[in-house]
Motif scaffolding. Structure first.
Motif, PDB file in Angstrom:
ATOM      1  N   LYS C 124       0.829  -1.197   0.000  1.00  0.00           N
ATOM      2  CA  LYS C 124       0.000   0.000   0.000  1.00  0.00           C
ATOM      3  C   LYS C 124       0.867   1.253   0.000  1.00  0.00           C
ATOM      4  O   LYS C 124       0.566   2.242  -0.669  1.00  0.00           O
ATOM      5  CB  LYS C 124      -0.923  -0.011   1.211  1.00  0.00           C
ATOM      6  CG  LYS C 124      -1.936   1.112   1.173  1.00  0.00           C
ATOM      7  CD  LYS C 124      -3.147   0.772   2.003  1.00  0.00           C
ATOM      8  CE  LYS C 124      -4.214   1.835   1.801  1.00  0.00           C
ATOM      9  NZ  LYS C 124      -5.399   1.596   2.598  1.00  0.00           N
ATOM     10  N   ALA C 125       1.963   1.188   0.753  1.00  0.00           N
ATOM     11  CA  ALA C 125       2.862   2.339   0.820  1.00  0.00           C
ATOM     12  C   ALA C 125       3.443   2.620  -0.563  1.00  0.00           C
ATOM     13  O   ALA C 125       3.474   3.772  -1.003  1.00  0.00           O
ATOM     14  CB  ALA C 125       3.975   2.062   1.832  1.00  0.00           C
ATOM     15  N   ALA C 126       3.893   1.566  -1.236  1.00  0.00           N
ATOM     16  CA  ALA C 126       4.485   1.768  -2.567  1.00  0.00           C
ATOM     17  C   ALA C 126       3.444   2.351  -3.524  1.00  0.00           C
ATOM     18  O   ALA C 126       3.718   3.283  -4.289  1.00  0.00           O
ATOM     19  CB  ALA C 126       5.008   0.434  -3.088  1.00  0.00           C
ATOM     20  N   ASP C 127       2.258   1.828  -3.423  1.00  0.00           N
ATOM     21  CA  ASP C 127       1.162   2.312  -4.274  1.00  0.00           C
ATOM     22  C   ASP C 127       0.903   3.792  -4.046  1.00  0.00           C
ATOM     23  O   ASP C 127       0.775   4.583  -4.973  1.00  0.00           O
ATOM     24  CB  ASP C 127      -0.076   1.473  -3.939  1.00  0.00           C
ATOM     25  CG  ASP C 127      -1.239   1.846  -4.832  1.00  0.00           C
ATOM     26  OD1 ASP C 127      -0.995   2.055  -6.038  1.00  0.00           O
ATOM     27  OD2 ASP C 127      -2.376   1.930  -4.310  1.00  0.00           O
ATOM     28  N   LEU C 128       0.869   4.135  -2.746  1.00  0.00           N
ATOM     29  CA  LEU C 128       0.553   5.509  -2.386  1.00  0.00           C
ATOM     30  C   LEU C 128       1.645   6.470  -2.832  1.00  0.00           C
ATOM     31  O   LEU C 128       1.369   7.561  -3.355  1.00  0.00           O
ATOM     32  CB  LEU C 128       0.362   5.579  -0.860  1.00  0.00           C
ATOM     33  CG  LEU C 128      -0.567   6.655  -0.353  1.00  0.00           C
ATOM     34  CD1 LEU C 128      -1.939   6.519  -0.983  1.00  0.00           C
ATOM     35  CD2 LEU C 128      -0.680   6.561   1.160  1.00  0.00           C
ATOM     36  N   VAL C 129       2.903   6.034  -2.654  1.00  0.00           N
ATOM     37  CA  VAL C 129       4.015   6.881  -3.101  1.00  0.00           C
ATOM     38  C   VAL C 129       3.888   7.125  -4.605  1.00  0.00           C
ATOM     39  O   VAL C 129       4.068   8.247  -5.086  1.00  0.00           O
ATOM     40  CB  VAL C 129       5.363   6.202  -2.763  1.00  0.00           C
ATOM     41  CG1 VAL C 129       6.505   6.891  -3.496  1.00  0.00           C
ATOM     42  CG2 VAL C 129       5.600   6.240  -1.256  1.00  0.00           C
ATOM     43  N   HIS C 130       3.546   6.093  -5.301  1.00  0.00           N
ATOM     44  CA  HIS C 130       3.385   6.236  -6.738  1.00  0.00           C
ATOM     45  C   HIS C 130       2.292   7.255  -7.069  1.00  0.00           C
ATOM     46  O   HIS C 130       2.473   8.150  -7.881  1.00  0.00           O
ATOM     47  CB  HIS C 130       3.046   4.872  -7.339  1.00  0.00           C
ATOM     48  CG  HIS C 130       2.780   4.938  -8.810  1.00  0.00           C
ATOM     49  ND1 HIS C 130       3.788   5.190  -9.723  1.00  0.00           N
ATOM     50  CD2 HIS C 130       1.635   4.803  -9.518  1.00  0.00           C
ATOM     51  CE1 HIS C 130       3.278   5.224 -10.924  1.00  0.00           C
ATOM     52  NE2 HIS C 130       1.963   4.984 -10.837  1.00  0.00           N
ATOM     53  N   LYS C 131       1.154   7.120  -6.388  1.00  0.00           N
ATOM     54  CA  LYS C 131       0.044   8.039  -6.665  1.00  0.00           C
ATOM     55  C   LYS C 131       0.431   9.478  -6.358  1.00  0.00           C
ATOM     56  O   LYS C 131       0.050  10.405  -7.071  1.00  0.00           O
ATOM     57  CB  LYS C 131      -1.167   7.657  -5.808  1.00  0.00           C
ATOM     58  CG  LYS C 131      -1.966   6.502  -6.389  1.00  0.00           C
ATOM     59  CD  LYS C 131      -3.121   6.158  -5.477  1.00  0.00           C
ATOM     60  CE  LYS C 131      -3.954   5.027  -6.047  1.00  0.00           C
ATOM     61  NZ  LYS C 131      -4.809   4.443  -5.021  1.00  0.00           N
TER      62      LYS C 131
END
Lengths: 276, 609, 309, 119
Positions: C124-131
């Motif tokens: 989720k963290a990686a996803d959020l950083v991407h967003k």
């Protein structure tokens, strides 16, 4: 002559003081370090050591007390100022400022006695309180004090604390005779103090700390657990029951009964909920 | 603080150094008797406010004793007026019991004994006994007294706030005191308690700075340290204790106050939640407060007894008509008590969860502090030996001090032995011990001192027969009240419990009878104090006029008029010898005032030992 | 002990009272000794609290004193830059259900470059950083780090500004030297010069207090801090034991400085009066000076142990 | 800073002033030293603490020795300050085992514990 009577007042109080302590051991209502047969005698191994220590100190201080009071009363009697018919003192006061040898004697002798008491008791203190000297047994229970009750958490059949099968009781401490017993003492709100009068044991329960406490008993029966540290308006009624079982089997039987009861109660509650 | 220093230092320095400039007394009645900077007036202010609070503290104790003897039985008349309501059947609520002992302890310690012994007699006697015109900083002295009235208002007002007076004991251990919902008294009353004790503490601290400076800098010519009366030594060492220990209590009280009002986390452990109140962040330690508290409050025990010891030394020497036995050992013993007094505080915490090895160290130092106390007792006995003992009321009270201090001191050894302390800690054994020291010790010293210095303070003699009757009744009833507490304490009778009958072991007739006997005795003890009040006020108005030196004593305060003039001494006295030269062979009279040069016929023994 | 008494009838050798005991000077030193004990109570408590603090009392992702036993496997993200359009980043955060609402997201944007969102799984963290990168902000993944106490320069647990306070320390040291010079001047009878140095001490001392008030204000009200410092975003006495110690110690020191400034103003006003002070009579300047230097000394210790260690 | 207008001064003037200004300069330098020392050793706690306490002690010593004139005072000042410092150290040492060396609860903080007990 009447001025001498003051010495009798001091003598009276001293005599009554000693008499009270002499009478006390013979009255079961008065006194705890009393013979084994009397109710309220000490039942733990550390309790006997502490009582012995108490009696040793009582003997030493008692002798000092009697000595100083005798000197005081005798002085008040002998050296009281008496006047002759002309109102002149019958006797002049001595004139001296002190005596170095005497000072040294009455400094050194009490010093030796005090050091003796310190060393004499040190072993008991270390045996009771040093965590390294605790008996190497798994804890019997975790006891959490809170306003105004003792929450006892015993490990269930799996023998581990903080597992789902723990037995939780209020104000009810059980253990087995002649076995060193270890508990973990905690508090969940203010400071309380775990006090077993007949075991001569006291340990504060401090929020934030887990303090290991151990004790034993040479007598089966029921005793009292008290809170000794002021913990709020209900401090006076924070009392618990202590039961010492004769044998391991008796204790195991009691444990399984209580666990059964605990489980049944919860099941009943659950089914009640479903029924509604 | 600073401005006080400023004004006094710009005045000529060293009034005591033979400077015979006399200040006129202020003409204004307000600045003469109320906002006075005269050490004698300030002393009387401390003494009188202390005696008023002695009445209040004593009445609280009577109510306590009632509940202990007859638990939950409504007190006649009073219960309807004071604490209870019909729905409770006029029973004393348990929290009210807690308020009673908390306020009894606080008032007796911080508002009676310390103010009377240090504030009252300290102020009155120090300049007179060392031959000074006034304190080093008279206006600072006035400020020191005027910190007391706010303290008294705070402590009295705490009864009226929501939740009522504090009920965490005079020791005020957190987290009971910082969690507002832990008990009714912690809701608001505790904050007022903290403010009151902080104010009283600042008062003591300013006084201590003043005393030390005065004693060290303003002594009359010839008054070396080793010629000072023991009273001054006692007050001097007391001031050292106050100056170095009290600031630590101040910091602890400040932290506790902030925990209560600013939400800081000093004394609350991580995630503390009491009585369903939301959890606090926490992270602090409750035991730290105990350390900081006792770092002052153990020395405070000596603060309450050392001035008494000094006064009793003076009174016993005077009425034995004999030099004090072992002056120098007495001085060293006081010094030893002070020195050791700083490193024994942990013995109040043997069962608190403190490190047991540290506890063992405190046990050793505590045992050692019994030594100077023993030396003092032996020297008092030595002083009376071979004297011509005159049993005035003051002397009787002083001898009672010695006898009772022996009991209080010896029972302390039981607690110093930490394994024994395991059993008697927080029981009535402790209550007995502390009352033998603080009532048997400090209060008898106060009675003796009032009787002895009343002529000097007010210029009139107190009534001797009435005083002796008061002494007789007080001595008997005091022992009846407190002696049996040793025994119920050893029996396991806890202190601070509203109802002993909750416990099976305390429900038997022996303990109940003792409790009731102690209560009757306590009522008699309280009633006996009416005689003291009568004697005090009657003598104030009608007592015979006192001569300058009614007791034929040697110390400097008796060399001026009774009561002393505003400026104390018409000429600053010159001191020729030690304070206890009584019954010197070869003299006409049996006393030799410190100011009087030695006649050629007589020869003094050197004050060696 | 007897040597403490002032020599009788000693000729007043010189104007200087240094080395000579006067009651005032004795009392002020005694007062300073009591102050040593008072600050021992505060500083000593700080030392033992700090040494005994749990190794997991503070963390970069959760408020102080959080129970971290159930959050061991989580990570967080640190929003280092909200980009030209913070609303877009905030929207992503609300959309991913990692913050409570728009307001909280807005506050998090204010905290950048230290906007911390904790309790995320790695994915989720990686996803959020991407967003967030897509929304032209900038963020990084931050693993959970626990520590005993907030360390200096650690922006995620420690809000204290060392540069400002180092400068302020220098300011207080300057006031100490002007105080010493004021005393030296009056000893030579240079009254005007002494008054000017006193005035300088007042001004510099007030500057110190002013900077401290500014610092308090920004800590308590102005700035938003990451969650590892305070759950509420503001650094106030109740948010952690560290905050309690910090505010109590520096607050009492500040109160002492303020009292010193008031005392200095009083003696400054008196020094303006003819005959207020002279080479022979200047004890108040010396005493206030001793107090002032003591307060400076306490600050040197506080700056070291609170800010730098 | 705050140079008084009469910068040209006599010899005895400089005698009085220079130690203060030199101490001030030393304090300024030491503050910088502390500042950079702290930023260099920020991650090595032992070195950081020992070094900074040393620098702070030197600074405090400079203030006491020159500004508070401990260099000119006699024994009585030390009789007042010495015991206070001794007691300060003693108090911290005696409290240290009880607050700083208590075993940290391995499992969970107390509040969570109470919750568990209640559940």
């Amino acid at each position: 002559m009447v001025v001498r009577n003051w010495s009798f007042l001091f003598a009276l109080v001293a005599v009554l003081s000693v008499a009270a302590f002499l009478y006390a051991p013979f009255s079961p209502d008065w006194w705890l370090p009393n013979p084994h047969s009397a109710p309220g005698h000490s039942v733990s191994s550390m309790g006997r050591e502490i009582d012995l220590l108490f009696i040793v100190i009582l003997l030493i201080t008692g002798l000092v007390f009697i000595g100083t009071q005798v000197a005081l009363v005798w002085e008040a009697f002998t050296f009281v100022d008496q006047l002759d018919e002309q109102g002149k003192p019958k006797r002049a006061a001595s004139y001296f400022h002190g005596d170095n040898r005497l000072e040294i004697v009455w400094t050194l002798v009490p010093a030796v006695i005090l050091v003796f008491i310190t060393i004499y008791q040190f072993g008991t203190w270390a045996r009771i309180k040093y965590p390294s000297r605790n008996p190497k047994v798994p804890p019997l229970a975790e006891i959490t004090a809170r306003q105004f009750q003792w929450v006892m958490r015993y490990p269930g059949p799996d023998g581990r604390l903080h597992s789902p099968d723990d037995l939780i009781l209020i104000n009810d401490l059980h253990f087995v005779k002649n076995q060193p017993t270890l508990i973990h003492l905690k508090s969940s709100d203010v400071i309380h103090s775990f006090f077993l009068p007949q075991f001569r044991l006291k340990q504060d329960a401090v929020p934030g700390l887990t303090i290991p406490v151990w004790f034993d008993s040479d007598t089966a029966g029921s005793f009292e657990l008290a809170c000794a540290e002021l913990c709020g308006w209900g401090h006076y009624k924070m009392r618990g029951n202590v039961t010492v079982h004769e044998t391991e089997a008796e204790f195991a039987k009691w444990t399984s009964e209580r666990i059964g009861e605990q489980n049944r109660d919860q099941l009943d509650l659950a089914t009640d909920g479903e029924a509604r | 603080m600073t401005s006080q220093v400023e004004t006094s230092s710009s005045a000529p320095v060293g009034h005591g150094q033979g400077d015979d400039h006399i200040h006129p007394a202020p003409r204004n009645m307000l600045s003469r008797y109320v906002f006075s900077s005269d050490h004698k007036v300030i002393g009387v202010q401390f003494l009188s406010s202390g005696l008023i609070f002695f009445v209040i503290g004593g009445l609280l104790a009577m109510a306590l004793r009632w509940q202990l003897a007859w638990p939950w039985k409504p007190m006649p008349i009073l219960s309807r007026m004071l604490w209870s309501d019909p729905s409770l059947g006029y029973q004393m609520p348990p929290e009210f019991y807690a308020k009673l002992f908390t306020m009894h302890g606080t008032i007796m310690i911080f508002f009676v004994i310390i103010p009377i012994l240090n504030g009252g007699f300290g102020n009155f006697l120090i300049p007179l006994m060392i031959g000074a015109r006034d304190m080093a900083f008279p206006r600072l002295n006035m400020v020191s007294y005027w910190f007391m009235p706010p303290a008294m208002v705070f402590i009295s007002y705490s009864f009226l706030v929501e939740g009522g007076a504090p009920e965490a004991g005079w020791t005020s251990y957190p987290p009971l005191t910082i969690a507002r919902w832990a008990t009714p008294g912690s809701l608001n009353g505790q904050t007022f308690w903290l403010l009151a004790v902080l104010c009283a503490g600042i008062s003591s601290l300013l006084g201590a700075i003043n005393y030390l400076t005065t004693i060290l800098m303003l002594r009359a010519p010839g008054m070396t340290m080793m010629r000072m009366p023991m009273t001054v030594w006692g007050l001097f060492v007391t001031a050292i204790l106050q100056a170095f220990a009290l600031p630590v209590l101040t910091s602890a009280l400040v932290m506790q106050t902030l925990d209560r009002v600013a939400g800081t986390n000093f004394f609350s452990p991580t995630g503390l939640a009491v009585a369903n109140a939301p959890a606090v962040v926490g992270g602090g330690g409750p035991i730290l407060f105990q350390h900081l508290f006792w770092f002052y409050s153990h020395p405070a025990v000596y603060v309450m007894i050392l001035p008494g010891m000094g006064m009793v030394s003076d009174i016993i020497a005077t009425f034995s008509r004999k030099p004090l036995f072992g002056y120098k050992p007495m001085v060293y013993a006081i010094g030893g008590i002070a020195g050791l007094g700083f490193i024994v505080w942990g013995h109040h915490m043997f069962q608190s969860g403190m490190n047991p090895a540290v506890g063992a160290t405190f046990m050793l130092s505590t045992m050692m502090i019994a030594l100077p106390s023993a030396i003092k007792v032996f020297n008092w006995l030595g002083t009376m030996w071979g004297g011509r003992i005159q049993f005035t009321t003051a002397m009787l009270n002083a001898v009672a001090f010695v006898a009772m201090f022996v009991i209080g001191g010896l029972s302390g050894i039981f607690m110093a032995a930490s394994p024994v302390d395991m059993h008697i800690h927080d029981t009535y054994f402790i209550v007995a011990h502390l009352h033998y020291v603080l009532f048997g010790g400090s209060m008898f010293a106060i009675f003796a001192a009032v009787q002895y210095w009343f002529p000097k303070i007010f210029g009139r003699m107190m009534n001797e027969p009435l005083g002796k009757l008061h002494f007789f009744l007080t001595f008997i009833t005091f022992n009846c009240t407190f002696y049996l507490m040793h025994i119920v304490g050893m029996h396991g009778h806890l202190r601070r419990i509203a109802d002993p009958t909750v416990y099976e072991s305390l429900r038997n007739s022996g303990v109940t009878n003792m409790n009731q006997f102690m209560t009757y005795s306590a009522f008699a003890l309280g009633a006996a104090q009416i005689l003291f009040a009568m004697n005090f006020f009657w003598s104030l108005a009608f007592g015979p006029r006192a001569a300058a030196n009614p007791w034929h004593a040697n110390t400097l305060e008796w060399e001026t008029t009774s009561p002393p003039a505003y400026y104390n001494f018409a000429r600053i006295p010159v001191v020729h010898h030690a304070p206890y030269e009584y019954s010197v062979p070869g003299l006409e009279v049996d006393f030799l005032p410190q100011t009087k040069p030695l006649p050629p016929a007589a020869m003094l023994h050197p004050v060696n030992s | 002990m007897t040597t403490l008494a002032p020599p009788l009838n000693s000729p007043s050798r010189s104007s200087a009272t240094v080395g000579l005991v006067t009651p005032g000077k004795f009392a002020i030193w005694l007062f300073l000794a009591t102050e040593v004990m008072f600050f021992t109570g505060l500083i000593g408590s700080y030392i033992v609290f700090r040494a005994g603090s749990s190794p997991r009392a503070y963390s970069n992702l959760y408020p102080p004193a959080t129970d971290l036993s159930r959050t061991r496997d989580t990570v967080g993200i640190v929003i280092e830059d909200a980009g030209p359009d913070p609303d877009k980043v905030a929207f992503e955060l609300v959309d991913a259900h990692v913050v409570g609402g728009a307001e909280e997201a807005k506050r998090l944007m204010d905290t950048a470059p230290h906007g911390v969102v904790g309790g995320l799984t790695n994915d989720k963290a990686a996803d959020l950083v991407h967003k967030i990168e897509v929304a032209s902000g900038h963020a990084r993944i931050e693993p959970l780090k626990t520590q005993k106490w907030p360390l200096p320069y650690d922006d995620l647990t420690n809000p204290l500004a060392i540069n400002l306070t180092a400068a302020n320390t220098f300011v207080l040291i300057c006031s100490s030297v002007t105080m010493a010079l004021a005393l030296a001047a009056i000893r030579q009878g240079k009254r005007l010069k002494s008054s000017m140095y006193l005035l300088a001490t007042i001004v510099i001392g007030s500057l110190f207090v002013g900077v401290q008030v500014y610092e308090y204000n920004s800590l308590m009200f102005v700035h938003h801090y990451p969650v590892g410092i305070s759950p509420t975003g503001h650094f106030r006495p109740d948010v952690s034991l560290f905050a309690s110690c910090f505010f109590t110690m520096t607050g009492f020191h500040g109160a002492h400085v303020t009292a010193g400034v008031i005392a200095l103003i009083l003696i400054f006003l008196r020094s303006l009066v003819l005959g207020g002070y002279s080479a022979q009579n200047h004890a108040p300047i010396e005493m206030v000076g001793l107090y002032w230097h003591f307060v400076d000394l306490v600050w040197i210790i506080l700056f070291t142990i609170v800010y730098l260690i | 800073m705050n140079h008084a207008p009469d910068a040209v001064a006599g010899v005895d003037h400089d005698e009085h002033r220079s130690p203060y200004l030199r101490a001030w300069a030393a304090l300024a330098v030491l503050t910088l030293v502390e500042y950079f020392y702290a930023s260099i050793f920020r991650d090595v706690l032992g070195v950081l603490v020992i070094g900074l306490v040393f620098w702070a002690a030197v600074k405090a010593g400079l203030v006491g020795w020159f500004f508070m004139h401990l260099n000119q005072e006699r024994a009585w000042v030390y009789l007042l300050i010495g015991p206070a410092c001794l007691l300060a150290v003693l108090l911290v040492l005696a409290v240290y085992p009880d607050v700083a060396m208590q075993p940290v609860d391995g499992e969970a903080p107390n509040a969570a514990q109470a919750l568990k007990t209640g559940s």
